[in-house]
Design a protein around this motif. Structure first.
Motif, PDB file in Angstrom:
ATOM      1  N   PRO A1129      -4.279  10.390 113.171  1.00  0.00           N
ATOM      2  CA  PRO A1129      -3.025  10.657 113.961  1.00  0.00           C
ATOM      3  C   PRO A1129      -2.504   9.327 114.614  1.00  0.00           C
ATOM      4  O   PRO A1129      -1.264   9.359 114.864  1.00  0.00           O
ATOM      5  N   PHE A1130      -3.313   8.522 114.901  1.00  0.00           N
ATOM      6  CA  PHE A1130      -2.840   7.310 115.556  1.00  0.00           C
ATOM      7  C   PHE A1130      -3.543   5.982 114.783  1.00  0.00           C
ATOM      8  O   PHE A1130      -4.460   5.963 113.916  1.00  0.00           O
ATOM      9  N   PRO A1152       1.388   6.551 117.650  1.00  0.00           N
ATOM     10  CA  PRO A1152       1.340   7.441 116.486  1.00  0.00           C
ATOM     11  C   PRO A1152       1.295   6.716 115.116  1.00  0.00           C
ATOM     12  O   PRO A1152       2.129   5.892 114.904  1.00  0.00           O
ATOM     13  N   SER A1231       0.384  14.994 116.997  1.00  0.00           N
ATOM     14  CA  SER A1231      -0.812  14.248 116.811  1.00  0.00           C
ATOM     15  C   SER A1231      -1.868  15.179 117.421  1.00  0.00           C
ATOM     16  O   SER A1231      -3.247  15.225 117.374  1.00  0.00           O
TER      17      SER A1231
END
Length: 1870
Positions: A1129-1130, A1152, A1231
């Motif tokens: 997610p990051f 993100p 996320s």
């Protein structure tokens, strides 16, 4: 005989006066018309006849009478008796007056008006009743139409003569059939009060009258208000009556007319009465005390401070007054009160109250005649009062009330009136001389007090009424209501010729009569007992030990016997003894014995000793010299001398000039008058020696006043020639003394070195002393010559002139004053003026020769300057300046109430190095002079520097002082020695300022250290491959070009590939390039690729703390391609690699995955300083993330919330920015796994709240209550509205629940709603996916959108200015500059006022809220202010509380590097490192964070791997600037300066560390000082600390210091000090392990380390003997822990443990140390680490844990317990209180110095321990109740410790004796 009345007046209303709203009076007739020669007519009487103004009335008022008092220019009072009545106005006058008044003020609309008319009698005698009756008789003759001639009555009244005094009774008649009796007082000096005093107390009360009494004595303004004029007169009369024997000498107007109200604004004191009608006009008087007689109140303005009577006098006076004014009070509580109370009449009560005040004055002024100084006897006695001597002998120097009374005009008049020795006496003289015994107030002596007061009251009453029965008093009075009858005719005018004829007849008779001679009975005034007898009787004399006086005498004897070694031994004791007055007086007496023929020649050592003792005497004397110490030393300083060379002699006065007493004019006046008195006395004693009838012994005992009394008695009998001869002798005596004192004053005012002008800068108190002296002189000299303006100013305006001119002017002022008061002729005075400059000049010439010779003497041996130990690379900037380190406001180290030796003041040197400011010296006190005192601080930590004025210390002259305050909580208050010139001290200040504030950060210590070494060790060569510094500089240049551009486009990007589970070392082996592209314009791209060395720079960037931590948490990787893994997610973004987006952020950021880099640039514009939201931490359990950013601009999210998000097609920049922000926040929400599933589209929507609580343990704290506390508002279950955290700084705004633990442990059982939507029930509150915490000011007026998944939390914290102000107050509270007796400045009060703990409370409270939100599954964005102060504090504390990794040594370092250094906390700006940031001041944001960590560490000590000392170490070096770690404000600036990435070959020396972490790592390898032995964390433990102020503690880093070594945070210096200590020990002395530890001197933690550290050190020393390289302490410790865990698992199967596992509801980690009570003793079990069984044991089952309590560290190194048993056996021991005797098995352990006892011999569990270090005595005992029977009494013995007494019984006496001997030997061995 005197006239009863001087003038008679008829005053009427003047109808002819126009143009005024208030009429005027007019004297219609006056008799006699000519003024008396001895008494001129007083002007302005018509104003006082009608004080409220002359007005016409519509009703006829009854006649009234009052007495106004006027004071003429000669201070004589005239009593104006005013009798007023009203008459009808003539009709034609009324009409005429109405016509004239049309344009003036309107008249009363009535048909008939009445005008006032007044009969006035003016007299210098005070007979109010006679005047009332006489004027009333005249009025009665008119109204009742008696056939009596008014002219005869007035003529008889004006010609009547009465005696003034003598107690006679005179009957007079005015010729109208009347008979009046005039009673004269026996003594006219006593005031006549009638009943006025008693009436005043009834009107105002005891407390109020006492307040007015003190105000009048201390010269305040007093105003009486009443609607009755007679009451005003009587109140003023009463106040003057109780002031007796003092006479009020200021403005006295009992009745003030309305037209003269502006008199109330006069600056001088007064007693004035005003009609209450004019109360409103007195409201603006700010310095007037107003007494309302009608309301019974006294109003004191706020600006007026009235000093009250000293205790216990005021208490005794109040008791005595209530005894007579309220006798019922004494019997109010009696069970059987008497049936009747005998109360005095009002007249007698008046006398009793006056008697109480007469006793009071007698007590205050007892012994005053002993302090009178006789200056002249003939022709008139001249007397002066020695105020300082009186105050000193009475012990009232500090009493403000008595000091002001003695300085007042009333007391000056008292001395003038009662000072003469030959005069008539009155009641006060007898009381103060003979009734001393009766004046003593004793407890329970109420009957004696009443008896004495009643005796005095009887005498006062008899003075006013010598004949109790008044004979046949008869006066006609008008009939009742006669004033209402209509009068046909008005009061007639008198026939002037008739009255004048009567006056002429009386004048003719008076010419033929013989002159009246007033007979006065004069006698010698009794002196009364001496003050010493009075003080001793009162019991307040200060006793001094005879032993101390004997020490002083012996020391003086040794000096003059030349036994200097013996004298030196006694010197410290003598210096201490001289603090007492008796010892100082004893010293002066002993020195007088060694003066022969006014000279005493000493050798150099004797002279130095005597001068030192004289200076010690004088340093505690005030400028008043109230104990006459300076007066006794004055003849001695001109007697003791030493020979410098043939013909040149130095006297002691040249060495004792640095005392303020010599510049005090009052002292010289008192000395002069005292010597004049002695010579005048000697003059008359010698003249009477020839008479054979006088006894010589009696003559010697007669005082000067007694001799003067005899001379005054003989004066009228002497011939004129003899009188002139005596006058001439006295005048010559005074003149010769004036010459003598001109010489004496020049001796003590002219300095030895007149070129220094030292007199002019003599000290800060000189100007103040002069001003006080001038004011006193003004009060005490009535007829002195007028002095010019330049003569008044003394030394103060003489800066441009030389010393001689100043001294001449000072002596001239003195001579003018004393000679004028003493009656010296003008010719002699002119001669003195001519003589004084010659005297001064002659003395200066003598001093020049003495000064020249004194320089050739060997200098005084001062202590050798000790040089400090310096660090490697530290260089001395200035050599040591000799100074005195002065004590500050801390009680430690001064030997005060906290005990310990007086280490301060200390003498030594002040050094300035490139790193520190150091004082090193030895205490001045000889008893501890062998100790070394060190106090230092880093130059970079200096926060304030100022000059201070310092008094002279002993015999050393101190020029000036300097106070240096450091933010490391050190305070240096130093006084420069006289050998340090002012230029050098000023140069020190300038150099210090230059070092503190360099022009650039490169000028600080960590950059300048070792530069010379670098230049010599590394010759410059041409770099083929550029270094990291070159690359970093190029990066910065490129970044500067890029900053401010809107876009940075990445063209080529090939970063290294990371594995989430890979090691950090793999980052260094990556060989891929990172290419950076710049967008020069929107179309052209220029590519610059980093070559081979650039790889190293990129690798170093990846090695930074941020990347290491991101990899640990799995927050993102640098992918090899531009495609991103969907399961991540990051990602790590390099958008800021050139620091172009935000120059205060690091180069690599976590954002993100779905957000593009160009989007980040747009978003950054919405935030302050472009600090857009980035992720800094992720929860491993809930996957919630913590983000940080700067505060929001108006166009950011705030604007997004304020305007609804409508889908529009317009491509405006604002809309696009809001959309980008919405996407960014949505990406953060997505996320999180639980929230990502809810989001089916790219917009924000609602979602079921049940999913928010899908956590593994199904538990949630009640966030609502925590939110409510942080926000300060009401909790809203829908989450729509928030309150605000108030920033007022008061604890009451944050209501905390009493049981925080239960609040944190509470659970919410939430169930999903049946319909699947949001529930309205209070049990299922809606949780947002993202909480944005921001400033309330930024989020003000924002309305929450219920469809969005984030929520704003507006809070109001403190700002940096409040932190700065709070820290300043905290420093002053913890390290005050001077002690204070003011309770408002106490330590706890100032600590509270600083609000430092309150700010910590707020920080912890907000951090606890964020922790709860993250733990509940919601993400949090913290954006406060600019994002680099409060934001950094909050996110750092949140990560520390949430992640156990950050509570390790490595993790805490990484947390600081990431959140504080990489994310750009402005260390240089907040620390004011350079001259550019000097104006900002020091703001300790980082120190506040460390203090919060300290508070958490105290609450959870087993959760942190590092110790408290570790935090102090970081706090010290954060401001010390010894290392580069905490310099500069961001990574960008560090790259620019070339300090971020350092090449491995760029090592200057192994001793010099650039990084504090490297330095601490070196120390940690060698010593466990940073390690926390009870560290045993629980996996995944989230800490929830208390945040209430009551749970916080002041950090001992702020308050603790060790003067033996200075701050212990520079480890090399501590080690050097430790190696120095063994060298000081004498090898021949018996060695002992005991050591005295002094508070504030020794570092107690180092001298008394814990047991584990001692064992590790001992083990390391043993290993050094066995192997060359001992193993590290950490390895040893890990082995011990492993062995301990194995032992615990092995022994848990055999026996149950004694320690119960603890499971607190709040999950607070236990300390690992358990103290179990057993009987009287207790055992200490140390658990090193939690075993696995401890955490798994349920808390509610009551099962025992699996820890073995007997496995201690001692057993790790001692294989057999028998080795520690020196002696053992059975003894019977008596238990504690009310417990029986029991047999126990006792073991005496010499190794541990203990006496242990067990249940039996085989028992392994110790029941109790007696520490032999606490044993005081061991002795034979006696059997007590319940003792074993059939045992010999000699078998009992007692062991007394500091805590209790243990009773033992052995089997027989021999065993008891053996136990006693064993224990005694063990004690002696220790």
């Amino acid at each position: 005989m005197a006239r009863l009345a001087d003038y008679f007046l008829l005053v009427g209303y003047d109808l002819n006066k126009r143009g005024s709203s208030i009429g005027q009076g007019k004297i219609l007739q006056r008799f006699p018309e000519k003024d008396w020669e001895d008494n001129p007519f007083p002007q302005g009487i018509e104003l006082f006849c009608q004080p409220s103004g002359w007005q016409l009335c519509t009703e006829k008022n009854p006649p009234n009478f009052f007495i106004a008092v006027l004071t003429d220019i000669n201070s004589e009072r005239h009593y104006c008796s005013c009798f007023t009545f009203w008459e009808e106005c003539a009709q034609n006058l009324i009409d005429q007056r109405h016509g004239e008044a049309e344009e003036d003020a309107p008249l009363p609309s009535a048909t008939q008006l009445y005008a006032p008319k007044t009969l006035v009698l003016v007299s210098r005698l005070d007979h109010p009743e006679v005047f009332r009756d006489s004027l009333g008789l005249i009025y009665t003759i008119h109204t009742d139409g008696l056939s009596v001639s008014l002219e005869n009555v007035v003529g008889n009244l004006l010609t009547c003569t009465v005696p003034v005094t003598g107690g006679s009774q005179r009957t007079i008649s005015l010729g109208a059939g009347d008979r009046q009796v005039i009673q004269t007082p026996i003594c006219d000096s006593l005031p006549i009060s009638n009943c006025s005093v008693a009436q005043l107390f009834r009107q105002l009360g005891i407390t109020n009258v006492l307040c007015l009494f003190c105000a009048a004595l201390t010269e305040h303004k007093i105003l009486f208000l009443s609607r009755s004029y007679q009451r005003l007169t009587e109140a003023c009369r009463a106040l003057l009556a109780i002031l007796f024997p003092l006479r009020y000498s200021f403005t006295y107007v009992p009745i003030l007319p309305a037209q003269l109200l502006e008199v109330l604004s006069t600056p001088t004191p007064f007693i004035i009465g005003v009609n209450a009608l004019f109360r409103s006009e007195t409201q603006d008087l700010l310095d007037v005390i107003i007494a309302d007689l009608d309301g019974g109140t006294v109003t004191i303005p706020e600006c007026v401070q009235i000093p009250l009577l000293p205790e216990p006098l005021i208490h005794h006076t109040q008791d005595a007054l209530s005894l007579f004014l309220d006798p019922a009070l004494q019997i109010a509580d009696l069970a059987f009160p008497p049936s009747s109370i005998t109360t005095s009449t009002l007249r007698m009560q008046d006398m009793e109250v006056r008697a109480v005040f007469l006793r009071l004055f007698a007590q205050i002024l007892q012994g005053y005649r002993c302090c009178l100084q006789l200056i002249r006897v003939h022709p008139e006695p001249v007397i002066r009062f020695h105020k300082a001597s009186f105050l000193g002998q009475r012990g009232l120097v500090e009493d403000d009330f008595l000091t002001k009374v003695l300085e007042g005009m009333a007391f000056a008049g008292f001395v003038t009136e009662r000072g003469p020795p030959y005069r008539s006496l009155d009641l006060f003289d007898e009381l103060v001389a003979y009734d001393v015994q009766k004046l003593q107030y004793e407890e329970g002596s109420q009957r004696n007090l009443m008896k004495h007061v009643q005796e005095l009251a009887e005498k006062l009453y008899r003075n006013e009424n010598p004949y109790p029965a008044v004979s046949m008093h008869k006066v006609q009075r008008p009939t009742e209501g006669s004033y209402l009858r209509p009068q046909n005719k008005s009061f007639p005018l008198f026939d002037e010729s008739s009255i004048q004829w009567i006056l002429d007849q009386a004048a003719a008779k008076m010419q033929n009569a013989p002159p009246a001679v007033r007979s006065e009975k004069k006698c010698m005034v009794p002196p009364g007992p001496p003050i010493a007898a009075i003080v001793e009787r009162n019991g307040s004399a200060l006793a001094n030990s005879n032993r101390r006086l004997e020490v002083v005498r012996n020391c003086i004897s040794y000096i003059f016997e030349n036994k200097m070694l013996e004298a030196k031994k006694l010197q410290p004791a003598v210096l201490r003894a001289l603090k007492g007055r008796a010892a100082r007086q004893c010293l002066t007496q002993e020195l007088h014995l060694h003066v022969q023929q006014n000279r005493a020649v000493l050798d150099h050592q004797q002279f130095d000793f005597v001068v030192r003792l004289m200076n010690c005497c004088l340093q505690d004397c005030t400028s008043l010299d109230e104990h006459s110490i300076a007066a006794a030393l004055l003849p001695l300083v001109t007697a003791f001398c030493r020979k410098l060379s043939p013909g040149i002699t130095q006297f002691a006065y040249s060495c004792v000039q640095e005392h303020l007493v010599w510049t005090n004019m009052q002292f010289w006046e008192a000395m002069f008058y005292g010597d004049v008195q002695n010579h005048i006395r000697a003059l008359y004693v010698s003249s009477e020696e020839a008479e054979p009838n006088l006894d010589e012994i009696d003559e010697e005992e007669r005082s000067a006043l007694e001799l003067a009394s005899e001379q005054c008695r003989l004066w009228p009998t002497l011939q004129r020639e003899k009188q002139l001869e005596l006058i001439q002798k006295e005048e010559s005596t005074v003149f010769s003394q004036a010459i003598h004192y001109a010489n004496r004053m020049s001796y003590l005012l002219l300095p030895l070195d007149t070129s220094k002008n030292r007199l002019l800068r003599g000290g800060a108190g000189l100007g103040d002393t002069e001003s006080v002296t001038n004011s006193f002189i003004t009060n005490s000299m009535a007829g002195s010559v007028a002095e010019s303006a330049d003569t008044e100013s003394g030394f103060e305006d003489s800066e441009g002139s030389d010393v001689a001119h100043c001294v001449v002017r000072f002596i001239t002022r003195f001579v003018d004053k004393v000679c004028t008061e003493s009656g010296v002729t003008s010719d002699h005075l002119k001669g003195l003026h001519t003589m004084i400059p010659d005297i001064v000049q002659m003395h200066i010439e003598t001093l020049d020769a003495v000064h020249r010779e004194s320089k050739r003497l060997p200098p005084i041996q001062k202590p050798k300057l000790l040089r400090p130990t310096l660090l490697v690379g530290e260089e001395l900037v200035m050599e040591g300046l000799r100074v005195y380190l002065l004590p500050d406001g801390r009680e430690e180290a001064t030997g005060g109430s906290l005990g310990g030796p007086p280490l301060l003041p200390a003498e030594g040197a002040l050094f300035l190095t490139s790193y520190r400011c150091i004082f090193k010296g030895t205490p001045v006190d000889p008893l501890v002079a062998e100790q070394t005192v060190v106090r230092s601080f880093p130059v970079a930590s200096l926060t304030k520097e100022k000059k201070i004025s310092v008094p002279a210390h002993l015999d050393q002259y101190v020029q000036e002082g300097l106070q240096l305050r450091s933010c490391t909580f050190q305070l240096l208050r130093v006084a420069f020695d006289e050998e340090v010139p002012s230029e050098v001290s000023e140069g020190f200040r300038k150099q210090l300022h230059k070092l503190r504030y360099p022009q650039d950060v490169l000028g600080t210590f960590p950059f300048s250290v070792g530069l010379s070494l670098q230049h010599t060790a590394q010759p410059r060569t041409k770099d083929k491959n550029p270094s990291i510094k070159t690359i970093s500089k190029n990066l910065v240049k490129n970044a500067k070009k890029t900053i401010g551009r809107q876009y940075v486009t990445r063209r080529k990007y090939s970063p290294p590939s990371w594995d989430l589970r890979g090691s950090q070392n793999s980052l260094e082996t990556q060989g891929d390039d990172i290419s950076v592209s710049e967008d020069l314009d929107r179309s052209t791209l220029t590519i610059s690729t980093l070559k081979a060395p650039d790889k190293q720079a990129g690798g170093n960037m990846a090695e930074r703390a941020c990347c290491r931590d991101y990899q640990r948490m799995g927050l993102g990787t640098l992918s090899n391609s531009l495609t991103r893994a969907k399961n991540e997610p990051f990602r790590i973004s390099t958008v800021n690699r050139m620091y172009a987006v935000c120059n205060s952020y690091p180069g690599l950021l976590i954002v993100p995955q779905t957000i593009q880099d160009n989007t980040l640039q747009k978003i950054s514009r919405c935030y302050r300083q472009n600090r857009f939201p980035v992720v800094c931490w992720r929860s491993p359990r809930t996957k919630a993330v913590l983000l940080r950013s700067g505060g929001l601009h108006g166009k950011g999210v705030v604007g997004l919330f304020k305007s609804p998000n409508t889908a529009g097609t317009g491509p405006s920049q604002t809309d696009s920015t809001s959309l980008e922000q919405e996407k960014y926040l949505q990406a953060v929400v997505n996320s999180m796994p639980r929230y990502a599933e809810m989001s089916g589209r790219n917009t924000l929507s609602a979602f079921p709240s049940a999913h928010l609580y899908d956590s593994p343990d199904k538990r949630q704290p009640k966030l609502g209550s925590l939110m409510k506390q942080v926000m300060g508002g009401k909790e809203d279950v829908r989450g729509g509205k928030w309150g605000s955290m108030r920033g007022t700084g008061r604890l009451s705004s944050y209501a905390m629940n009493a049981d925080v633990g239960s609040r944190l442990a509470a659970r919410e059982l939430l169930t999903p709603h049946q319909n699947g939507g949001p529930s309205d029930s209070a049990l299922t509150p809606r949780r947002a996916a993202l909480y944005i915490i921001g400033d309330k000011s930024q989020l003000k007026g924002v309305k929450q959108d219920p469809l969005q998944q984030w929520e704003l939390v507006p809070i109001e914290l403190f700002d940096v200015r409040q932190v700065k102000a709070s820290f300043k107050k905290l420093m002053k509270a913890c390290v005050p500059s001077a002690p204070s007796t003011d309770p408002s400045l106490s330590y706890l009060r100032t600590l509270e006022d600083s609000e430092w703990l309150l700010q910590l409370h707020k920080l912890l409270q907000v951090s606890a809220l964020v922790v709860e939100l993250l733990d509940s599954g919601s993400s949090v964005l913290v954006g406060l202010e600019d994002g680099w102060d409060l934001t950094t504090q909050v996110v750092s504390l949140v990560q520390l509380l949430s992640d156990p990794y950050y509570r390790t040594i490595e993790g805490f370092r990484l947390l600081i590097e990431k959140e504080w250094l990489s994310f750009g906390h402005r260390f240089s700006h907040r620390g004011a490192h350079t001259a550019a940031s000097q104006s900002n001041g020091f703001t300790p944001i980082f120190l506040q964070f460390l203090d919060c960590v300290h508070q958490i560490h105290l609450q959870f000590p087993s959760e942190f791997e590092f110790s408290q000392y570790y935090l102090k170490f970081v706090a010290y070096h954060y401001v010390s600037n010894r290392f580069r770690t905490f310099l500069l404000d961001s990574d960008y600036e560090r790259i620019e300066k070339g300090v971020l990435y350092e090449e491995k070959g760029d090592r200057r020396s192994p001793q010099i560390c650039r990084s504090v972490w490297e330095y601490m790592e070196r120390i940690h390898k060698k010593n466990p000082m940073f390690y926390n032995y009870i560290f045993c964390p629980e996996d995944g433990e989230v800490l929830r600390p208390y945040s209430s102020v009551w749970g916080l503690r002041v950090w001992d880093y702020y308050t603790h210091e060790a003067l033996s070594e200075g701050p212990s945070y520079d480890w090399e210096l501590v080690q050097a000090h430790r190696h120095e200590e063994p060298e000081k020990n004498d090898s021949s002395a018996p060695q002992t392990k005991r050591k005295i530890v002094w508070p504030s001197y020794h570092a107690s933690q180092r001298l008394q380390p814990d047991a584990i550290t001692c064992l590790l050190d001992e083990l390391q020393n043993l290993e050094m003997d066995l192997r060359p390289v001992p193993e590290r302490w950490k390895e040893t410790w890990d082995k011990v822990k492993a062995a301990h865990r194995t032992e615990v698992r092995h022994e848990s199967r055999k026996s149950s443990a004694l320690l119960m596992s603890s499971s607190v509801s709040s999950q607070r980690q236990s300390l690992g140390i358990y103290l179990q009570e057993s009987g009287v003793g207790s055992t200490l079990n140390l658990s090193l680490e939690s075993g696995p069984s401890t955490t798994s044991t349920p808390s509610g089952g009551g099962k025992l844990g699996a820890r073995n309590s007997t496995s201690t560290l001692y057993n790790q190194f001692n294989t057999a317990e028998r080795e520690n048993r020196s002696y053992e056996g059975i003894l019977c021991k008596k238990g504690a209180f009310m417990k029986p005797w029991k047999p126990r098995w006792f073991v005496l352990d010499k190794t541990k110095h203990q006496l242990r006892y067990y249940e039996s011999r085989t028992d392994t569990e110790c029941k109790g321990v007696i520490d032999l270090a606490e044993v005081e005595t061991i002795s034979a005992g006696t059997p007590t109740m319940g003792a074993p029977k059939n045992v010999d009494e000699r078998a009992f013995f007692d062991l007394k410790t500091t805590r209790r007494v243990y009773n033992f019984c052995a089997q027989d006496p021999s065993q008891a004796q053996q136990w006693i001997d064993r224990i005694q030997s063990c004690l002696s061995d220790a």
